[in-house]
Scaffold this active site. Structure first.
Site, PDB file in Angstrom:
ATOM      1  N   ASP A 138      -9.080  -1.847   8.960  1.00 32.71           N
ATOM      2  CA  ASP A 138      -8.137  -2.886   9.359  1.00 32.71           C
ATOM      3  C   ASP A 138      -8.905  -4.134   9.798  1.00 32.71           C
ATOM      4  O   ASP A 138      -9.965  -4.424   9.246  1.00 32.71           O
ATOM      5  CB  ASP A 138      -7.222  -2.357  10.484  1.00 32.71           C
ATOM      6  CG  ASP A 138      -5.807  -2.897  10.375  1.00 32.71           C
ATOM      7  OD1 ASP A 138      -5.626  -4.113  10.569  1.00 32.71           O
ATOM      8  OD2 ASP A 138      -4.878  -2.115  10.100  1.00 32.71           O
ATOM      9  N   HIS A 216      -3.775  -6.991  14.314  1.00 33.23           N
ATOM     10  CA  HIS A 216      -3.233  -5.927  13.471  1.00 33.23           C
ATOM     11  C   HIS A 216      -4.031  -4.625  13.621  1.00 33.23           C
ATOM     12  O   HIS A 216      -3.461  -3.542  13.757  1.00 33.23           O
ATOM     13  CB  HIS A 216      -3.248  -6.405  12.022  1.00 33.23           C
ATOM     14  CG  HIS A 216      -2.468  -5.570  11.070  1.00 33.23           C
ATOM     15  ND1 HIS A 216      -2.983  -4.426  10.476  1.00 33.23           N
ATOM     16  CD2 HIS A 216      -1.211  -5.721  10.560  1.00 33.23           C
ATOM     17  CE1 HIS A 216      -2.072  -3.921   9.655  1.00 33.23           C
ATOM     18  NE2 HIS A 216      -0.995  -4.681   9.680  1.00 33.23           N
ATOM     19  N   SER A 549       2.713  -0.987   7.735  1.00 35.77           N
ATOM     20  CA  SER A 549       1.430  -0.937   8.453  1.00 35.77           C
ATOM     21  C   SER A 549       1.536  -0.116   9.724  1.00 35.77           C
ATOM     22  O   SER A 549       0.566   0.508  10.158  1.00 35.77           O
ATOM     23  CB  SER A 549       0.980  -2.354   8.831  1.00 35.77           C
ATOM     24  OG  SER A 549       0.345  -3.000   7.765  1.00 35.77           O
TER      25      SER A 549
END
Length: 774
Positions: A138, A216, A549
């Protein structure tokens, strides 16, 4: 059904011929990154390493080499002109080559919603995953968050061989017994930036290290394995104890994505190589194609890297993409990947738009600033002018004279939802109503807006626009109602979640299942505010995000728990345990609905169903898949031995009698019939092999719920397991008569078979559809 079945039947020589011809004939000699797959067995013994071989025989300039791959993939990536790449292609040991592609990210209470409970069940059985290492691919991590504390954790598992790579604002002390290692990969990104597709890393807003400047990665890592964090919330929303699915599992961070510039295949493949060597047990990757096209497996580095991991016993969880509710929008299609769609949980953040005529229309919001306190403001819709950019509230599209001091209706789409609010604020607006279009339907997600904002569904948006157009002076206000739990129905398939059928091989149902992916609270970076906008200077320890996600790391954490509780289970068995025990009903005990339509969902939307870990720890029967089975599958879809070697790394031989892809031992069945079939009924028979992981002496009886207008028979109808026999095969015959077959709006009909023994229900979804022959 109106989709064409795509089969990749190019021979490798033809593939390379096309690639070389395009390369040589191109007048544009701008260098770019290529990934080369090399036959590792062809290395001459005079070269001490593959690196020496590559830089001597394939490359005229060794400095062009970016990554050398030697674990999940054998080959290298290099920054070359097309003519240099064409020269390299002439080498007889080269198996394949492809362009580096840019990928995109597929951007609490959810553990309980998955069926996890304290002091009993899978959490206690697995010691919360303490001996399992999850590799997260990520944007990095913000290691100081409470979610990554190593207090009271035991020693790092001895198999860990990785490193804590240091860099900008990231030292060896940022790793601990929770974050056991961290790496960052930027060579592919840097090379792409030098010719314009990636952009150089902006070190004023990004860290050249594993530290997360985007948020994220911190969010997905803590979703999978965050420690207990008390008094957690996002500006008062979703208050409570935040925790990941596997709170004691260890984390290995692989930063492959960079703020505002995506993730490159060459770096992702290097991360797979490193993670397998480092000793991870699970890989979580919330990344997918950014072009809406699914590449064949031999041209897809995520599929190739994942095969290398899975073939070594590492479970790989991937996101299904956020391009729903369009059909065939699911991504990450390889059958060795576990592909996860997104569902809602029983928590919401309601807000209301109150119109001047007294009507109250419901929506959602995570706005936490000064409320409007019931004051009515004029409301306007810039899209009334017919200018698309104004209706979408794009940058510099709004007339200050029109919107100043007013609530502005903005249509969803094109630019980020939170960015629209910034545009309205700059133009002098006091609030925003974010209206879904028809494609989004009634699907809503909360956002931490910077001005008072309520997101509303398509129907509510149309009602508000109608009110504005018909009123001489239209007014409105927005009320925010905080956090509500116990919402029904839940789960609901999120409207954005990627949908089937599988665009590469419809014989394999994708997505595999769904998990919580809407309004998920998890840890956040300190480098940017909750909206992710550079102009948002707010700081928050936790943030609430939505996307597949967020769903994929729930399954990554679930896999960690199952692997800890059952160390001998293969990746396919772990996936099977989750799929065959998944729920297809919501908390009203009704069929799971589709958020986009309000109608019941189908396996094209949720795969086998919503993951239920209370049942997955003891599934009764499982469907295992070996490396040889995957090779047979690749043979069955028309790949030749050299093409398959691109994926598997080692030479293979396909059988003389070509197998059929439907017989891969998958926990779902997709029966495809030609639409040209007329006259007498048509049948297909599928073979599955069940392995008993419950009590040795068990007897299972089949229960059939056939798709409408379809006949299904199972032989034998009973499976008798014993101390000596723990694997049994059976056949499923699906018979259709085109005169009686009435397909639904998705072009298919759905049913299931279930094996039951009085305690376990082992369910396999069945999809029946018609295809148009090529």
């Amino acid at each position: 059904m109106g989709f064409l079945r795509s089969k990749c039947l190019l021979s490798l020589s033809w593939l390379l011929f096309i690639f070389a011809a395009q390369t040589v004939s191109s007048s544009d000699q701008t260098p770019k990154t290529y990934i080369f797959r090399v036959d590792r067995f062809a290395k001459p013994s005079i070269f001490p390493t593959h690196y020496h071989w590559y830089t001597t025989e394939f490359l005229t300039d060794p400095s062009a080499l970016l990554h050398t791959y030697d674990t999940v993939f054998h080959g290298f990536s290099a920054f070359l002109t097309p003519s240099q790449a064409a020269t390299a292609l002439n080498h007889p040991s080269l198996l394949a080559a492809f362009d580096d592609r840019r990928r995109t990210l597929h951007t609490t209470r959810s553990p309980q919603f998955l069926g996890l409970r304290n002091q009993r069940g899978l959490w206690s059985e697995s010691d919360y995953g303490s001996d399992v290492i999850i590799g997260v691919f990520d944007t990095g991590v913000w290691p100081e968050r409470r979610s990554f504390s190593d207090v009271n954790l035991g020693p790092v598992p001895s198999r860990w061989k990785g490193v804590c790579q240091t860099g900008v604002k990231f030292t060896a002390r940022n790793c601990n017994k929770k974050i056991v290692g961290a790496r960052f990969f930027s060579k592919g990104h840097d090379a792409a930036g030098s010719f314009g597709s990636g952009g150089a890393i902006n070190q004023t807003t990004e860290f050249l290290s594993p530290r997360d400047a985007d948020g994220h990665g911190t969010h997905t890592a803590s979703t999978a394995a965050g420690r207990y964090s008390f008094q957690a919330s996002m500006s008062g929303y979703a208050p409570g104890v935040a925790k990941g699915v596997a709170p004691k599992a260890r984390l290995a961070i692989y930063k492959v994505c960079w703020k505002n510039s995506g993730c490159f295949d060459s770096d992702i493949l290097a991360a797979f190589d490193a993670a397998v060597n480092d000793g991870v047990n699970v890989i979580s990757i919330s990344i997918g194609g950014g072009d809406g096209i699914s590449s064949p497996y031999y041209l897809d580095p995520i599929a190739i890297g994942a095969y290398g991991a899975v073939s070594r016993g590492i479970f790989v969880s991937s996101s299904a993409g956020n391009d729903g509710p369009n059909e065939m929008s699911v991504t990450n299609l390889a059958p060795w990947l576990t592909t996860v769609g997104a569902g809602t949980i029983d928590r919401n953040f309601p807000a209301d738009v109150v119109l001047g005529d007294g009507r109250k229309l419901s929506g959602v919001s995570l706005y936490a600033g000064e409320p409007l306190s019931g004051k009515m403001y004029p409301v306007v819709y810039p899209g009334k002018s017919g200018v698309l950019s104004a209706s979408l509230c794009m940058e510099n599209s709004l007339d200050t004279n029109m919107v100043k001091g007013k609530i502005v209706i903005c249509d969803r789409g094109s630019n980020p939802r939170v960015a629209k609010g910034m545009v309205v604020k700059k133009a002098g607006g006091v609030g925003m109503i974010l209206a879904n279009g028809e494609s989004n339907g009634e699907g809503l997600v909360g956002d931490a807006h910077i001005i008072p904002t309520c997101a509303v569904g398509s129907d509510e948006g149309d009602a508000i626009k109608s009110y504005v157009s018909s009123s001489a002076i239209a007014t409105a206000t927005i009320n925010f109602r905080g956090t509500i739990i116990g919402i029904k129905p839940a789960p609901v398939v999120a409207s954005f979640s990627g949908r089937g059928p599988n665009g590469l091989n419809p014989e394999i149902l994708k997505p595999d299942l769904i998990a919580p992916g809407v309004n998920i609270l998890a840890a956040w970076t300190d480098a940017v505010g909750p909206t992710g906008l550079d102009s948002d200077t707010r700081k928050t320890e936790f943030n609430i995000l939505s996307g597949t996600s967020m769903a994929a790391p729930h399954v990554s954490g679930a896999a960690a728990l199952l692997k800890s509780s059952h160390p001998d289970w293969s990746p396919a068995v772990i996936r099977s345990a989750m799929m065959t025990t998944a729920s297809v009903t919501d908390n009203r005990f009704s069929s799971v609905n589709d958020e986009a339509t309000g109608k019941p969902s189908t396996p094209y939307d949720f795969g086998a169903g919503h993951v239920n870990l209370g049942l997955a720890m003891d599934p009764g029967l499982v469907y295992d898949i070996t490396n040889d089975d995957y090779v047979s599958f690749l043979c069955s879809i028309g790949y030749g031995p050299k093409t398959i070697q691109v994926v598997t790394r080692t030479p293979v031989n396909c059988p003389m009698n070509q197998p059929v892809p439907e017989n891969l031992n998958y926990p779902s069945i997709a029966a495809l019939f030609s639409s040209s079939t007329t006259g007498k009924p048509s049948s297909k028979t599928f073979i599955r092999t069940a392995t008993n992981v419950g009590p040795a002496n068990s007897i299972y009886t089949v229960k059939i719920a056939p798709p409408k207008g379809v006949a299904v028979t199972v032989k034998p109808p009973k499976l008798v397991f014993s101390e000596r026999v723990n694997k049994l095969s059976y056949s499923v015959t699906v018979t259709v008569d085109s005169k009686n077959l009435v397909l639904d709006d998705s072009g298919a009909v759905f049913g299931s078979i279930s094996w039951v023994d009085g305690k376990h229900v082992v369910r396999t979804p069945i999809v029946v559809t018609q295809i148009t022959p090529l």
